[in-house]
Design an enzyme around this catalytic site. Structure first.
Site, mmCIF file in Angstrom:
data_model
loop_
_atom_site.group_PDB
_atom_site.id
_atom_site.type_symbol
_atom_site.label_atom_id
_atom_site.label_comp_id
_atom_site.label_asym_id
_atom_site.label_seq_id
_atom_site.Cartn_x
_atom_site.Cartn_y
_atom_site.Cartn_z
ATOM 1 C CB SER A 5 -0.946 -0.048 1.196
ATOM 2 O OG SER A 5 -1.973 0.909 1.074
ATOM 3 C CG ASP B 217 -7.032 -2.962 -2.753
ATOM 4 O OD1 ASP B 217 -7.552 -2.344 -1.809
ATOM 5 O OD2 ASP B 217 -5.795 -2.994 -2.940
ATOM 6 C CG HIS C 218 -5.353 -2.812 0.809
ATOM 7 N ND1 HIS C 218 -4.793 -2.322 -0.358
ATOM 8 C CD2 HIS C 218 -4.686 -2.188 1.827
ATOM 9 C CE1 HIS C 218 -3.849 -1.454 -0.071
ATOM 10 N NE2 HIS C 218 -3.761 -1.359 1.246
#
Length: 256
Positions: free
Chosen positions: A93, A194, A224
Protein backbone atom coordinates in the site's frame (compact mmCIF):
# COMPACT_ATOMS: atom_id res chain seq x y z
CA UNK A 1 4.20 5.12 24.62
CA UNK A 2 2.77 1.59 24.60
CA UNK A 3 2.70 -0.09 21.18
CA UNK A 4 -0.25 -1.88 19.64
CA UNK A 5 0.08 -5.70 19.51
CA UNK A 6 2.37 -6.65 16.64
CA UNK A 7 3.57 -3.09 16.03
CA UNK A 8 7.14 -3.85 17.05
CA UNK A 9 9.79 -3.37 14.34
CA UNK A 10 11.50 -6.53 13.13
CA UNK A 11 15.08 -7.18 12.07
CA UNK A 12 17.14 -10.23 11.17
CA UNK A 13 20.85 -10.41 10.41
CA UNK A 14 21.54 -12.90 7.65
CA UNK A 15 23.40 -13.01 4.35
CA UNK A 16 24.88 -10.18 2.30
CA UNK A 17 21.52 -9.77 0.54
CA UNK A 18 19.26 -7.41 2.44
CA UNK A 19 15.53 -6.71 2.19
CA UNK A 20 13.74 -3.61 3.48
CA UNK A 21 9.98 -3.91 3.98
CA UNK A 22 7.70 -0.86 4.32
CA UNK A 23 4.26 -1.13 5.94
CA UNK A 24 1.19 0.85 5.00
CA UNK A 25 -0.63 4.01 6.10
CA UNK A 26 -2.11 3.66 9.63
CA UNK A 27 -0.83 0.07 9.72
CA UNK A 28 2.11 -1.51 11.53
CA UNK A 29 4.86 -4.09 10.91
CA UNK A 30 2.27 -6.70 11.91
CA UNK A 31 0.87 -6.73 8.36
CA UNK A 32 4.28 -7.62 6.90
CA UNK A 33 5.72 -9.73 9.71
CA UNK A 34 5.00 -13.13 8.04
CA UNK A 35 6.57 -11.84 4.79
CA UNK A 36 9.63 -10.61 6.69
CA UNK A 37 9.98 -13.85 8.64
CA UNK A 38 9.74 -15.92 5.47
CA UNK A 39 12.63 -13.97 3.94
CA UNK A 40 14.60 -14.26 7.18
CA UNK A 41 14.04 -18.03 7.14
CA UNK A 42 15.60 -18.03 3.67
CA UNK A 43 18.75 -16.62 5.24
CA UNK A 44 18.40 -13.00 4.11
CA UNK A 45 19.09 -9.88 6.15
CA UNK A 46 15.73 -8.22 6.82
CA UNK A 47 14.61 -4.85 8.15
CA UNK A 48 10.96 -4.01 8.88
CA UNK A 49 10.75 -0.65 10.70
CA UNK A 50 7.79 0.99 12.43
CA UNK A 51 6.99 4.29 10.74
CA UNK A 52 6.74 7.45 12.89
CA UNK A 53 3.29 8.15 14.32
CA UNK A 54 2.18 4.57 13.74
CA UNK A 55 1.59 1.73 16.15
CA UNK A 56 0.44 3.71 19.21
CA UNK A 57 -2.65 6.01 19.01
CA UNK A 58 -4.06 7.58 15.89
CA UNK A 59 -3.72 10.99 17.55
CA UNK A 60 0.08 10.58 17.50
CA UNK A 61 0.01 10.33 13.72
CA UNK A 62 -1.41 13.85 13.41
CA UNK A 63 2.03 15.23 14.21
CA UNK A 64 3.86 13.31 11.48
CA UNK A 65 3.86 13.42 7.70
CA UNK A 66 5.27 11.78 4.62
CA UNK A 67 8.73 13.30 5.10
CA UNK A 68 8.99 11.56 8.49
CA UNK A 69 7.82 8.23 7.09
CA UNK A 70 10.16 8.43 4.12
CA UNK A 71 13.11 9.50 6.26
CA UNK A 72 12.73 6.35 8.32
CA UNK A 73 12.82 3.94 5.37
CA UNK A 74 15.57 5.98 3.69
CA UNK A 75 17.70 5.65 6.81
CA UNK A 76 17.02 1.91 7.03
CA UNK A 77 17.96 1.47 3.37
CA UNK A 78 21.26 3.27 3.87
CA UNK A 79 22.00 1.11 6.91
CA UNK A 80 21.28 -2.07 4.95
CA UNK A 81 23.52 -0.77 2.18
CA UNK A 82 26.40 -0.49 4.63
CA UNK A 83 25.94 -4.07 5.80
CA UNK A 84 24.83 -5.82 2.60
CA UNK A 85 26.17 -6.12 -0.94
CA UNK A 86 22.70 -6.30 -2.52
CA UNK A 87 19.49 -4.67 -1.25
CA UNK A 88 15.85 -5.08 -2.29
CA UNK A 89 12.90 -2.94 -1.21
CA UNK A 90 9.35 -4.21 -0.65
CA UNK A 91 6.13 -2.59 0.46
CA UNK A 92 2.39 -2.83 0.92
CA UNK A 93 0.00 0.00 0.00
CA UNK A 94 1.63 3.30 1.07
CA UNK A 95 4.67 1.16 1.83
CA UNK A 96 4.69 0.30 -1.86
CA UNK A 97 4.78 4.01 -2.70
CA UNK A 98 7.67 4.49 -0.28
CA UNK A 99 9.52 1.54 -1.82
CA UNK A 100 9.07 2.96 -5.32
CA UNK A 101 10.39 6.34 -4.20
CA UNK A 102 13.43 4.67 -2.63
CA UNK A 103 14.09 2.94 -5.94
CA UNK A 104 13.66 6.18 -7.88
CA UNK A 105 16.03 8.13 -5.67
CA UNK A 106 18.68 5.52 -4.84
CA UNK A 107 19.12 4.01 -8.29
CA UNK A 108 21.68 1.22 -8.43
CA UNK A 109 21.74 0.93 -4.63
CA UNK A 110 18.40 -0.88 -4.98
CA UNK A 111 18.60 -4.19 -6.85
CA UNK A 112 14.85 -4.74 -7.21
CA UNK A 113 11.40 -3.70 -5.99
CA UNK A 114 8.52 -5.94 -4.86
CA UNK A 115 5.22 -4.25 -4.05
CA UNK A 116 1.76 -5.43 -3.05
CA UNK A 117 -1.23 -3.21 -3.91
CA UNK A 118 0.86 -0.03 -4.09
CA UNK A 119 -1.19 3.09 -3.36
CA UNK A 120 -0.21 5.98 -5.62
CA UNK A 121 -3.52 7.85 -5.99
CA UNK A 122 -6.03 9.36 -3.56
CA UNK A 123 -9.83 9.31 -4.01
CA UNK A 124 -10.55 12.49 -5.98
CA UNK A 125 -13.59 13.73 -4.02
CA UNK A 126 -11.99 13.11 -0.63
CA UNK A 127 -8.75 14.67 -1.81
CA UNK A 128 -10.53 17.80 -2.99
CA UNK A 129 -12.08 18.28 0.45
CA UNK A 130 -9.04 17.40 2.57
CA UNK A 131 -7.22 20.77 2.58
CA UNK A 132 -10.18 22.37 4.39
CA UNK A 133 -11.82 19.37 6.07
CA UNK A 134 -8.66 18.42 7.99
CA UNK A 135 -8.94 21.66 9.98
CA UNK A 136 -12.54 20.91 10.94
CA UNK A 137 -12.73 17.12 11.35
CA UNK A 138 -9.75 15.45 13.06
CA UNK A 139 -10.28 11.93 11.75
CA UNK A 140 -12.33 9.58 9.58
CA UNK A 141 -13.20 5.89 9.62
CA UNK A 142 -10.18 3.58 9.53
CA UNK A 143 -8.98 1.51 6.57
CA UNK A 144 -7.14 -1.37 8.26
CA UNK A 145 -8.12 -5.06 8.09
CA UNK A 146 -9.39 -5.18 4.50
CA UNK A 147 -8.84 -8.96 4.51
CA UNK A 148 -10.95 -11.71 2.92
CA UNK A 149 -9.65 -14.47 5.18
CA UNK A 150 -12.11 -15.09 7.99
CA UNK A 151 -10.90 -14.39 11.52
CA UNK A 152 -7.78 -12.43 10.48
CA UNK A 153 -7.35 -8.79 11.52
CA UNK A 154 -4.58 -6.28 10.98
CA UNK A 155 -2.98 -4.34 13.82
CA UNK A 156 -3.46 -0.64 13.15
CA UNK A 157 -5.62 2.41 13.74
CA UNK A 158 -9.41 2.36 13.57
CA UNK A 159 -9.32 6.07 12.64
CA UNK A 160 -7.53 7.96 9.86
CA UNK A 161 -6.13 11.32 11.03
CA UNK A 162 -6.94 13.76 8.24
CA UNK A 163 -3.78 15.84 8.62
CA UNK A 164 -1.80 12.66 7.93
CA UNK A 165 -4.12 11.74 5.05
CA UNK A 166 -3.40 15.14 3.50
CA UNK A 167 0.31 14.38 3.75
CA UNK A 168 -0.23 10.94 2.22
CA UNK A 169 -1.90 12.61 -0.76
CA UNK A 170 1.16 14.83 -1.22
CA UNK A 171 3.45 11.79 -1.08
CA UNK A 172 1.41 9.97 -3.71
CA UNK A 173 1.49 12.98 -6.01
CA UNK A 174 5.28 13.16 -5.62
CA UNK A 175 5.77 9.43 -6.21
CA UNK A 176 3.74 9.59 -9.44
CA UNK A 177 6.14 12.21 -10.81
CA UNK A 178 9.14 10.06 -9.87
CA UNK A 179 7.95 6.72 -11.29
CA UNK A 180 9.84 7.19 -14.60
CA UNK A 181 13.07 7.16 -12.56
CA UNK A 182 12.35 3.60 -11.42
CA UNK A 183 14.50 1.37 -13.65
CA UNK A 184 15.03 -1.66 -11.40
CA UNK A 185 13.36 -5.05 -11.89
CA UNK A 186 9.84 -4.81 -10.50
CA UNK A 187 7.58 -7.46 -8.98
CA UNK A 188 4.07 -6.00 -8.95
CA UNK A 189 1.47 -8.01 -7.01
CA UNK A 190 -2.16 -6.88 -6.92
CA UNK A 191 -5.39 -8.19 -5.46
CA UNK A 192 -8.35 -8.87 -7.71
CA UNK A 193 -10.58 -7.11 -5.16
CA UNK A 194 -9.23 -4.21 -3.12
CA UNK A 195 -11.39 -1.86 -1.03
CA UNK A 196 -8.58 0.55 -0.13
CA UNK A 197 -6.45 1.23 -3.22
CA UNK A 198 -8.03 2.20 -6.55
CA UNK A 199 -8.16 -0.63 -9.14
CA UNK A 200 -6.04 1.32 -11.60
CA UNK A 201 -3.08 2.06 -9.32
CA UNK A 202 -1.10 -1.04 -10.27
CA UNK A 203 -1.63 -0.33 -13.98
CA UNK A 204 -0.55 3.28 -13.45
CA UNK A 205 2.66 2.13 -11.78
CA UNK A 206 3.40 -0.34 -14.56
CA UNK A 207 2.76 2.24 -17.29
CA UNK A 208 4.98 4.93 -15.79
CA UNK A 209 8.05 3.09 -14.50
CA UNK A 210 11.03 2.73 -16.82
CA UNK A 211 11.75 -0.85 -15.70
CA UNK A 212 12.11 -3.34 -18.54
CA UNK A 213 11.98 -6.33 -16.19
CA UNK A 214 8.43 -6.29 -14.79
CA UNK A 215 6.54 -9.27 -13.39
CA UNK A 216 2.86 -8.74 -12.55
CA UNK A 217 1.07 -11.26 -10.33
CA UNK A 218 -2.69 -11.34 -9.72
CA UNK A 219 -3.80 -12.33 -6.22
CA UNK A 220 -7.27 -13.76 -6.88
CA UNK A 221 -8.43 -14.59 -3.36
CA UNK A 222 -7.26 -11.62 -1.28
CA UNK A 223 -8.37 -8.11 -0.44
CA UNK A 224 -6.02 -5.18 0.24
CA UNK A 225 -3.87 -6.62 3.04
CA UNK A 226 -2.92 -9.60 0.91
CA UNK A 227 0.17 -10.31 3.02
CA UNK A 228 -2.18 -11.63 5.75
CA UNK A 229 -4.75 -13.08 3.39
CA UNK A 230 -5.36 -16.23 1.34
CA UNK A 231 -2.61 -15.40 -1.18
CA UNK A 232 0.10 -14.64 1.37
CA UNK A 233 2.13 -17.76 0.56
CA UNK A 234 2.03 -16.83 -3.13
CA UNK A 235 3.48 -13.42 -2.26
CA UNK A 236 6.25 -14.99 -0.21
CA UNK A 237 7.14 -17.52 -2.91
CA UNK A 238 7.09 -14.96 -5.72
CA UNK A 239 9.31 -12.61 -3.72
CA UNK A 240 11.72 -15.41 -2.88
CA UNK A 241 11.97 -16.41 -6.55
CA UNK A 242 12.40 -12.76 -7.60
CA UNK A 243 15.27 -12.18 -5.17
CA UNK A 244 16.89 -15.54 -5.93
CA UNK A 245 16.90 -14.71 -9.64
CA UNK A 246 18.52 -11.31 -9.13
CA UNK A 247 20.80 -11.80 -6.12
CA UNK A 248 24.49 -12.68 -6.56
CA UNK A 249 25.26 -16.37 -7.04
CA UNK A 250 27.25 -16.59 -3.81
CA UNK A 251 24.16 -15.60 -1.81
CA UNK A 252 22.13 -18.26 -3.61
CA UNK A 253 24.68 -20.84 -2.56
CA UNK A 254 24.46 -19.65 1.06
CA UNK A 255 20.65 -19.88 1.18
CA UNK A 256 19.17 -22.82 3.09
Amino acid sequence: MRLLPGAEPYAHHGSSTGVLLCHGFTGTPHSLRPWAEHLADRGLTVSLPLLPGHGTRWQDMRHTGWADWYATVDRELRELGRRCETVFVCGLSMGGALALRLAARHGAAVAGVAVVNPGVTFPSRAGFLLPVLRHVVPSAKGIVSDIAKEGVTESGYDRVPLHAAHSLRALQRLVRTELPRVTQPLLLMRSAEDHVVAPGDAALVRSRVSSTDVTEVLLPSSFHVATLDHDAERIFQETDAFITRLAPARDKEDSP
